[in-house]
Each structure stands twice: as C-alpha cells, then as structure tokens.
Design a protein around this motif. Structure first.
Motif, short mmCIF file in Angstrom:
data_model
loop_
_atom_site.label_atom_id
_atom_site.label_comp_id
_atom_site.label_asym_id
_atom_site.label_seq_id
_atom_site.Cartn_x
_atom_site.Cartn_y
_atom_site.Cartn_z
N ASP A 259 0.42 -1.12 -0.23
CA ASP A 259 -0.23 -0.18 -0.03
C ASP A 259 1.23 1.06 -0.09
N GLU A 260 0.58 1.95 -0.09
CA GLU A 260 1.11 4.01 0.19
C GLU A 260 1.88 3.95 1.44
N ASN A 261 2.32 2.80 1.97
CA ASN A 261 3.06 2.32 2.90
C ASN A 261 4.30 1.77 3.55
N GLY A 262 4.14 1.00 1.94
CA GLY A 262 5.12 -0.04 1.95
C GLY A 262 4.13 -1.66 1.83
N PHE A 263 5.75 -2.46 1.96
CA PHE A 263 4.74 -3.76 1.95
C PHE A 263 4.01 -4.08 2.53
N LEU A 264 2.66 -5.22 2.84
CA LEU A 264 2.57 -5.54 3.58
C LEU A 264 2.57 -6.76 3.84
N ASN A 265 2.55 -7.23 5.35
CA ASN A 265 2.71 -8.75 5.74
C ASN A 265 1.01 -9.33 5.38
N ASP A 266 0.58 -9.31 4.17
CA ASP A 266 -0.46 -9.97 4.05
C ASP A 266 -0.56 -10.18 2.70
N CYS A 267 -1.18 -10.75 1.95
CA CYS A 267 -2.00 -11.43 1.06
C CYS A 267 -2.84 -11.30 0.15
N LYS A 268 -2.36 -9.81 -0.57
CA LYS A 268 -3.42 -8.94 -0.95
C LYS A 268 -3.40 -8.81 -2.36
N ASP A 275 -4.45 -10.48 -14.05
CA ASP A 275 -3.32 -12.15 -13.93
C ASP A 275 -1.46 -12.17 -13.90
N THR A 276 -1.20 -11.68 -12.78
CA THR A 276 0.15 -11.43 -11.97
C THR A 276 -0.21 -11.73 -11.03
N PRO A 277 0.26 -12.70 -10.32
CA PRO A 277 0.05 -13.15 -9.14
C PRO A 277 1.26 -12.59 -7.96
N SER A 278 0.03 -12.29 -6.84
CA SER A 278 0.26 -11.73 -6.09
C SER A 278 0.73 -12.61 -4.44
N TYR A 279 2.00 -12.28 -3.78
CA TYR A 279 2.82 -12.70 -3.08
C TYR A 279 3.26 -11.77 -1.80
N ASN A 280 3.49 -12.30 -0.61
CA ASN A 280 4.20 -11.28 1.05
C ASN A 280 4.90 -11.18 0.40
N THR A 298 26.34 -23.90 -4.13
CA THR A 298 25.63 -23.08 -5.31
C THR A 298 24.06 -22.82 -5.74
N LEU A 299 23.67 -21.98 -5.62
CA LEU A 299 22.42 -22.07 -5.60
C LEU A 299 22.21 -21.45 -7.68
N SER A 300 21.35 -21.77 -7.70
CA SER A 300 20.27 -20.98 -9.10
C SER A 300 19.02 -20.02 -8.88
N VAL A 301 19.44 -19.21 -10.00
CA VAL A 301 18.74 -18.01 -9.75
C VAL A 301 17.05 -18.45 -9.77
N GLU A 302 17.06 -19.80 -10.89
CA GLU A 302 15.06 -20.26 -10.18
C GLU A 302 14.49 -20.50 -8.90
N MET A 303 15.63 -21.16 -8.28
CA MET A 303 15.51 -21.91 -6.80
C MET A 303 15.69 -20.14 -5.89
N LEU A 304 16.19 -19.26 -6.25
CA LEU A 304 15.97 -17.71 -5.26
C LEU A 304 14.61 -17.27 -5.59
N ALA A 305 14.75 -17.31 -6.88
CA ALA A 305 13.44 -16.35 -7.73
C ALA A 305 12.05 -17.45 -7.66
N ARG A 306 11.64 -17.91 -6.79
CA ARG A 306 10.70 -18.96 -6.38
C ARG A 306 9.85 -18.01 -5.57
N ARG A 307 8.20 -18.00 -6.13
CA ARG A 307 7.26 -17.49 -5.04
C ARG A 307 6.22 -18.52 -4.92
N SER A 308 5.50 -17.58 -3.68
CA SER A 308 4.40 -18.20 -3.38
C SER A 308 3.39 -17.56 -3.30
N GLY A 312 -2.16 -19.77 -3.03
CA GLY A 312 -1.15 -21.67 -2.71
C GLY A 312 -0.50 -21.73 -3.82
N GLU A 313 -0.46 -21.15 -5.32
CA GLU A 313 0.30 -20.99 -6.06
C GLU A 313 2.24 -20.87 -6.01
#
Length: 376
Positions: A259-268, A275-280, A298-308, A312-313
């Motif tokens: 929101d206007e104050n920054g990141f939300l510790n919530d899922c909205k 059509d853009t998945p939202s996440y916390n 070694t960590l792959s970028v794909e692993m670090l870019a993974r979101r939920s 729940g997707e």
C-alpha cells in the motif's frame, strides 16, 4: 527497483570514450513531431507508440564516470529496454507495441549533439536525495515538455544516514489522469475541464530518476544468444531497472502486496492486474534470507526467484514489476492493457490520444497538482 541483493549467480537454465559534448547543435532545423502525436494512423492496440526519452545527466566532476555517464551507454539501455517491451526475446511476454526513442531534437527543433542526453553541471548537494528531488517544484526547471518527452534524471542517489551508499536504483512519478470515465484505479486524478496540463501546473517534478552509480551494471543475457544457453545474473541490472521504472511511468505498480506505506505483511492483490500473481513480499524476503544463510552449495537463480502466490501456487518470478531476485523479462496481458489506457488517455504523456476529438488544446492556468505520487 528499491532494494537490491549483492549477489551474482550463474544461470544454468535454458533458455569509455567520454563525450565532452553538452551543448545543442543550434543549426536551424524544422520542428519534428518526435512523438508522432499528429499521426493520421488508427490508434488501437496494434499501433506502436514512439515515445521520445531525454536523459538529464547531472554531474559535478566530468571525469567521474559514475556521474558523467557516457551517452552511448544510455542509448544502449533504451535499446535493451525496447527488447524487453517487445516480448518473446528473453521469455514469453506480451508485445507492448511501445518503442522508447532517444530524443533527436529539443522542443525548439534544435538537433541534439548527443541524442537522448543532456548534461547538466549541478550546483546543489551531491549525491542527491532522490525523494527530495522528485518532490520539489524547484527542479521543474530541468523538465522538457512532459507532453512531448519522457524525462529521466540520472544522478548518484544519496545514502541513508549511517550507510555508505544507496541501495536504491530508481524512483518514478506515477501517471496523472483526468477524472473521467477513462481514469484507472490507483492513480492520481484531476479535473481538467478539457484543458491541457503542463509542468506549470505541477508542484513537484514529474519524472523518472536513475541512480547513476549502477548504470553500467547488467547481467550478461544481452549478448547474441540472448541468454538462451545460460548467463550470469546480477540483481543490479540497469536495463531491468529502467524497464521497471518506465513501467511505473506508464501506470504499473508492483506485483507484490503493498500500500502507500510499503510492503504488506499480508496477501492482497494490489496491482489492479488479475493475471499477475500477488504474494507477501515480507514473507518472501525472510525466506530468501534464511535460504542464503543456510546455503552450503551453489544456488540457482530459479530457486531464489521461486515465489508462493496468495492462492498457494508456486512459480518462478519473471515479471518486470517485481523486485530481485527475478528473471525480469515479463509483462502480462492485463499490464499491457493498463499501459495502453495510460497512453490513450493519460495526462503529461507523449504520443497521440486514442480519441483525437478529446485531445485538449487549451492550456490550463488554474489547475495545480500539489503532490505527485511516486514509486520505486
């Protein structure tokens, strides 16, 4: 992009000659319609918008390449941003039918000696506080006609107290729209009564700002094979930053919950694009930090870019309007539609309106936009 992580990863997934010119060429020339706003073409989703960009490069020391950015580098950024906006080069994405062009002439029709770039020796405090710069009306003097150009200010950002350097890479004014049936949710609206607004109507500086300290940094995917066979990734990629900031300029917000104050510790869902998945974001950053702290190999970028996502997707982030770590090449259909609406009907925007009969020609004198909204 706001926050960055000082990491460089190898992606294994498939797939300064300094310019001293600072003055315009004053040779007489005809005034050129750079943004094609007088076109007779049909304005629809297939029409390609040509949006002139002028980089205003602020410097104190012309020998410092983090201040006096080479004009060729800035034009290269535009070329690579255009590839991202074209879609289908770095991954599946919408073709936005938008091209950002280095301005060839100023508003007086004079040919620029360094296309797309104006160098300004700055007398104020350096590095520059980006929020104070964009929020102040004093800096409107640097703006070229907002109805003809996109203005990008380039300077080193001031660090927060106690920090050695700023980890903020860019900040941008969000669009302003007429308060009518074409207005979009989440954007500032003003009553123009059929008038045109210009920078004279603003009590702030409507622009995009890039932190020049990062302008030369980028991933290696921009080579001949476009990263199809692997590339080195850096979250401080200036091409991605500019693509992200221009997305804000054209009306997009972040894909994560905020929101206007920054990141939300919530899922909205707060970006007005279904059509853009939202996440916390807060939850993601905590998980990312835990992963980095516990990493033994070694960590792959794909692993670090993974979101939920909020539903729940699990997915790998690729949207330009996300923050690192992300593959950063994608625009969605709804994002494309939102940007087109801004181009068709937004104020302070170069290019032709969709409905030529609604294009105002009368300049407003009594409209004041007090405070612009901006996003990182």
């Amino acid at each position: 992009m706001k926050k960055i992580y000082w990491l460089i990863f190898a992606i294994t997934a498939m797939g300064l000659l300094q310019s001293c010119k600072s003055e315009d060429d004053l040779s007489p020339t005809e005034v050129i319609d750079l943004d094609d706003d007088n076109t007779t073409a049909v304005i629809n989703d297939q029409y390609t918008y040509k949006l002139p960009v002028i980089f205003h490069v602020f410097y104190k020391d012309a020998s410092d390449t983090t201040q006096y950015i080479h004009d060729g580098r800035l034009r290269m950024l535009l070329n690579r941003v255009n590839e991202i906006y074209q879609g289908g080069i770095y991954g599946e994405s919408e073709n936005l039918n938008i091209r950002f062009l280095a301005a060839t002439h100023n508003a007086q029709g004079q040919k620029l000696s360094t296309p797309g770039v104006e160098y300004i020796r700055y007398d104020g405090t350096f590095p520059i506080n980006q929020e104070e710069f964009i929020s102040s009306a004093d800096n409107k003097k640097y703006l070229w006609d907002l109805n003809e150009y996109i203005n990008v200010m380039v300077f080193p950002f001031a660090a927060n107290k106690g920090e050695e350097y700023s980890n903020i890479m860019g900040v941008t004014s969000m669009p302003v729209m007429n308060d009518d049936e074409h207005a979009l949710e989440g954007l500032q609206k003003v009553k123009t009564n059929g008038h045109t607004i210009t920078k004279a109507n603003l009590n702030y500086t409507h622009c995009s700002c890039l932190n020049s300290s990062y302008v030369y940094q980028e991933s290696s995917r921009y080579g001949t094979d476009k990263g199809r066979y692997g590339y080195t990734y850096t979250p401080t990629d200036a091409n991605v930053t500019l693509a992200h900031e221009l997305g804000h300029y054209l009306g997009l917000t972040h894909v994560f919950a905020e929101d206007e104050n920054g990141f939300l510790n919530d899922c909205k869902d707060t970006d007005y694009c279904k059509d853009t998945p939202s996440y916390n974001r807060i939850e993601y950053e905590n998980t990312l930090q835990e992963t980095l702290n516990n990493a033994t190999g070694t960590l792959s970028v794909e692993m670090l870019a993974r979101r939920s996502s909020c539903n729940g997707e699990n997915y790998i982030s690729a949207n330009i309007m996300d923050y690192a770590i992300t593959l950063a090449y994608k625009f969605s259909k709804n994002q494309s539609e939102r940007m087109r609406q801004i181009l068709y009907y937004g104020l302070l925007m170069p290019g032709p309106r969709k409905d030529k009969t609604t294009r105002a020609t009368r300049s407003a004198s009594d409209i004041i936009v007090e405070h612009g909204t901006f996003s990182y």
